[in-house]
Design a protein around this motif. Sequence first.
Motif, PDB file in Angstrom:
ATOM      1  N   GLU A 746       0.644  14.312   8.040  1.00 26.52           N
ATOM      2  CA  GLU A 746       0.352  12.916   7.718  1.00 26.52           C
ATOM      3  C   GLU A 746      -0.514  12.878   6.463  1.00 26.52           C
ATOM      4  O   GLU A 746      -1.584  13.492   6.419  1.00 26.52           O
ATOM      5  CB  GLU A 746      -0.368  12.238   8.879  1.00 26.52           C
ATOM      6  N   TRP A 747      -0.037  12.170   5.486  1.00 27.31           N
ATOM      7  CA  TRP A 747      -0.747  12.014   4.223  1.00 27.31           C
ATOM      8  C   TRP A 747      -0.910  10.513   3.989  1.00 27.31           C
ATOM      9  O   TRP A 747       0.064   9.793   3.759  1.00 27.31           O
ATOM     10  CB  TRP A 747       0.036  12.671   3.093  1.00 27.31           C
ATOM     11  N   THR A 748      -2.133  10.032   4.096  1.00 23.50           N
ATOM     12  CA  THR A 748      -2.401   8.609   3.993  1.00 23.50           C
ATOM     13  C   THR A 748      -3.053   8.319   2.646  1.00 23.50           C
ATOM     14  O   THR A 748      -4.134   8.823   2.348  1.00 23.50           O
ATOM     15  CB  THR A 748      -3.323   8.154   5.139  1.00 23.50           C
ATOM     16  N   PHE A 749      -2.388   7.495   1.853  1.00 24.52           N
ATOM     17  CA  PHE A 749      -2.894   7.162   0.533  1.00 24.52           C
ATOM     18  C   PHE A 749      -3.885   5.999   0.598  1.00 24.52           C
ATOM     19  O   PHE A 749      -4.916   6.007  -0.074  1.00 24.52           O
ATOM     20  CB  PHE A 749      -1.735   6.828  -0.394  1.00 24.52           C
ATOM     21  N   THR A 750      -3.540   4.995   1.403  1.00 29.48           N
ATOM     22  CA  THR A 750      -4.423   3.873   1.700  1.00 29.48           C
ATOM     23  C   THR A 750      -4.163   3.536   3.169  1.00 29.48           C
ATOM     24  O   THR A 750      -3.189   4.019   3.760  1.00 29.48           O
ATOM     25  CB  THR A 750      -4.116   2.640   0.827  1.00 29.48           C
ATOM     26  N   PRO A 751      -4.993   2.689   3.784  1.00 23.94           N
ATOM     27  CA  PRO A 751      -4.696   2.321   5.176  1.00 23.94           C
ATOM     28  C   PRO A 751      -3.326   1.692   5.367  1.00 23.94           C
ATOM     29  O   PRO A 751      -2.814   1.684   6.486  1.00 23.94           O
ATOM     30  CB  PRO A 751      -5.823   1.314   5.515  1.00 23.94           C
ATOM     31  N   ASN A 752      -2.703   1.214   4.292  1.00 23.43           N
ATOM     32  CA  ASN A 752      -1.410   0.554   4.411  1.00 23.43           C
ATOM     33  C   ASN A 752      -0.258   1.347   3.803  1.00 23.43           C
ATOM     34  O   ASN A 752       0.887   0.877   3.831  1.00 23.43           O
ATOM     35  CB  ASN A 752      -1.460  -0.826   3.746  1.00 23.43           C
ATOM     36  N   LEU A 753      -0.534   2.524   3.251  1.00 20.33           N
ATOM     37  CA  LEU A 753       0.506   3.339   2.634  1.00 20.33           C
ATOM     38  C   LEU A 753       0.351   4.776   3.128  1.00 20.33           C
ATOM     39  O   LEU A 753      -0.692   5.396   2.902  1.00 20.33           O
ATOM     40  CB  LEU A 753       0.402   3.296   1.107  1.00 20.33           C
ATOM     41  N   SER A 754       1.388   5.280   3.798  1.00 17.74           N
ATOM     42  CA  SER A 754       1.280   6.614   4.392  1.00 17.74           C
ATOM     43  C   SER A 754       2.623   7.318   4.364  1.00 17.74           C
ATOM     44  O   SER A 754       3.690   6.698   4.271  1.00 17.74           O
ATOM     45  CB  SER A 754       0.784   6.521   5.837  1.00 17.74           C
ATOM     46  N   MET A 843       2.127  -6.306   2.732  1.00 17.40           N
ATOM     47  CA  MET A 843       1.300  -7.455   3.036  1.00 17.40           C
ATOM     48  C   MET A 843       1.160  -7.499   4.553  1.00 17.40           C
ATOM     49  O   MET A 843       1.967  -6.879   5.257  1.00 17.40           O
ATOM     50  CB  MET A 843       1.903  -8.755   2.479  1.00 17.40           C
ATOM     51  N   PRO A 844       0.133  -8.163   5.102  1.00 18.19           N
ATOM     52  CA  PRO A 844      -0.076  -8.127   6.552  1.00 18.19           C
ATOM     53  C   PRO A 844       1.176  -8.495   7.336  1.00 18.19           C
ATOM     54  O   PRO A 844       1.749  -9.576   7.154  1.00 18.19           O
ATOM     55  CB  PRO A 844      -1.201  -9.144   6.768  1.00 18.19           C
ATOM     56  N   TYR A 890       7.138 -10.612   7.110  1.00 18.63           N
ATOM     57  CA  TYR A 890       6.482 -11.390   8.160  1.00 18.63           C
ATOM     58  C   TYR A 890       6.294 -12.825   7.717  1.00 18.63           C
ATOM     59  O   TYR A 890       5.743 -13.101   6.644  1.00 18.63           O
ATOM     60  CB  TYR A 890       5.126 -10.759   8.488  1.00 18.63           C
ATOM     61  N   LEU A 891       6.764 -13.754   8.552  1.00 16.02           N
ATOM     62  CA  LEU A 891       6.631 -15.187   8.289  1.00 16.02           C
ATOM     63  C   LEU A 891       5.889 -15.824   9.454  1.00 16.02           C
ATOM     64  O   LEU A 891       6.215 -15.588  10.624  1.00 16.02           O
ATOM     65  CB  LEU A 891       8.006 -15.840   8.146  1.00 16.02           C
TER      66      LEU A 891
END
Length: 893
Positions: A746-754, A843-844, A890-891
Amino acid sequence: MEATALRRALVVALFVTVGAASAEAAENDKEDPKAETDPGPYKALASRARPGTPEIDGKLDDAAWVLADPITEFTQRDPDEGQPATERTEVRVLYDDGALFVGIRAYDSEPDKIVGQLTRRDRHSSSDWLIVSIDSYYDRRTAFMFAVNPSGVERDEYLFDDTRGDDSWNAVWEVATSVDEQGWVAEFRIPFSQLRFSKASQQTWGFNVERVIQRKNERVMWKPIARDASGWVSEFGDLQGIEGIEPPRRLELLPYLVAQEALTPSQPDNPFETGSSFHGTLGGDLRFGITNSLTLNLTVNPDFGQVEADPSVVNLSAFETFFSERRPFFLEGASIFDFSLSGGGGSEQLFYSRRIGRNPQGSADSRGGYVQSPFNTTIIAAGKLSGKSANGWSVGALEAVTAEEQALVVDSEGLRHNDVIEPLTNYGVVRVQKDFNAGQSAFGGMFTSVNRRITPNVLSLRSSAQAGGVDGRHRFWGGDWEIEGQLLGSRVAGSPLAIAETQTSSARFFQRPDAEHLDFDPTRTSLSGTSGAFGFAKIGGGHWRGSLNTYWVSPGFEVNDVGFLRQADIVRNSLWIGYREFEPGKFLRRYGINLNAWNFNTFGGERTATGGNINGNFTLLNYWGGWGGINREVSATSTNVLRGGPSMLYPNSLNWWAGFFSDSRKPIFFEIGTWQWMDEARSNAGGYFLEFVWRPTANVRLALGPEYDRTHDDWQFVTTEEALGAPQFLMGVLDQKTVALTTRIEWTFTPNLSLQLYAQPFVSSGDYTGFKRVVEPHAAEYDDRFDVFGPDRLSYTPSDGPTEPGTYNVDLNSDGEQDLAFADPNFTVREVRSTFVLRWEYMPGSTLFFVWAMNRSQFDSSGRFDPVNDVSSLFNRRGADIFSVKINYYLNP
């Protein structure tokens, strides 16, 4: 006739209960149903955000935070229970018309030692954490948990049944963190749309805040929960002060688009194997709040391409292998459909969601040509209705439709045919439960139904299957003691062929010649049965725990159309006593010792298992630890080893297991273990495993899990053959070796990109060195149970092809004539499976996936075990490579 009437009554009762629960939930939208409670001294106060709502930036410098009342008193749960926290924590709570805001300042005297591992969302890591839990139902049974570490990694979880958690639940919320010279800060915004609460002028919610300080292994809580407590959510404090808010209209849409390219080895003569194929698909999910308490989830044409592959296995037993659910639609909210058949957890369940969208159960006739079959059954659409009212009604209903699947056949003359291999099928599941007595007691029921449109190609499948029952529990004596029970019934129907296969399946073996209590009837078109369980347990308070349980499944009980049941015709009685020490001593931080005993019988009185074990675990003061146990089983009867033949005695046996682990807070962590088994005849087995985890940096995690298992089985079932006017049950001496290496990076670049990689090379071989037939399955002496074939009666004919099995020929009566023949059962399975997933939450709630799934496999009948060369050859072998791109949006209109 009686079974039909019972089933109809059960269905009516359950749907009436669902209707009553839904009506009561709707009524709860109009008025406040909450009774006055005495929460004790732990009351937190939320303030309306003024002059404006804070910006979520992890700073806590907005004016609104200054006006909120702080929560400052925190108590240790670990390592020194009951002592004040070693570091100061301040919590403030705000709200506006749309969300709850929680600001936490975690002071730290050594801020340079704050730990925040950077992982993908929902991954627990050895980090500092701040955790907010909200029981917005205020039922003291369920709650929503939100957590964050200093690197901004989010975790959320749905808590249910007071002490259980479902980490597959995903909410859309915001949090920001920062680290400074005073410690670190977390600023939460939790939309009310992600919570569930009733309409009321003033809200009171269960509430708790936890903090984990990783380097000290310290866990502190605002509302302390004792380590020997029987509850969790029921122990929360209260959050008050929220006024004038309305439960929001909840509508969420998640459409998706997938493009996929599959590359496979081409076969010049096979019109279906051209080397590549491309397809694209559209689908989506919808979540809609019908009432404040009930939520409808719909999915159309779901795609699960980003799901990790199942591990490789070689199953030589009579029973089906259980694989856990991995698909997001079925994972989320799965807890509400949980109905363990034994009443105490485990894989045997009334509802097993992996039946929906399973591999097609039929097969096509190649007609001398080629066949193209779908790998999975298409889920046309599925929907879930779930929720819990403030008055304690839990409601869950699931409906799914899977398509009729056809295999395309090009016969030897080039003509095309379509063979149905899975019929159009409807699945239905309904679950209701009512909590009462302040959540200490509950009563409920569950019903499942499967209906298939049967065609001549799939007459072996049941046309309909219904099952259902009721369950209940009650806690008493301060919640430390519990009784629970359940009663279920089932009925399946279909053609005589389908019900004959049901009777002769590995779950029941009605055809056993020595089972006088079983009646195999090939003309049956239906089968019914019952199951039940009762348990009495001490679940909390002090050092001692224990339970006394009984569980039965009648021979005709069948739920495998949409449930999971390995074996019917069983009565199980068991006892467990355990001792727990929570307080640190001179050498040990904690330890536990367990004693188990059991006795199993069939409905005909055949004793199938009697045994007991003692096991334990410990943790040293430095957070290293270990575990182990020893198990003894006395000789009993196996009703399944001969796969529908007579029952057979098995010898006394002994097995033990042990292992130890290092401190998981360190950058390098490992756990190593072994298990060993042997009987008092000639069989033995054992295995070794290692889990090695290395975190070279805060955002990279490497996990290696090598395993090695070996088995010497002196009486492994091979086949049943007719000879000399009777069935002959043949067994062999099997030497099996299996090696696997599970790898995760597991390589996580940011909390939202892995980036995630899963791979498992797997090699398993079985070499049979001797054969025999069963002659006296219940003989007192082990050797008297078999007739061993010597070289004078056993001969071997090699095959023409290098990968095809040869043939063994047997002269049973030594008259010089061959009486039976069977294929060489030797095997070697080689496989490499991997899944590569790049995940970006751009995005969330909205995510982009890039997935590469790879599979290389090979099978032959050599029985040769050479894992190094076998695995290396697989990487050089062409296999299936599937590349997918999936995007959803997500809507929340």
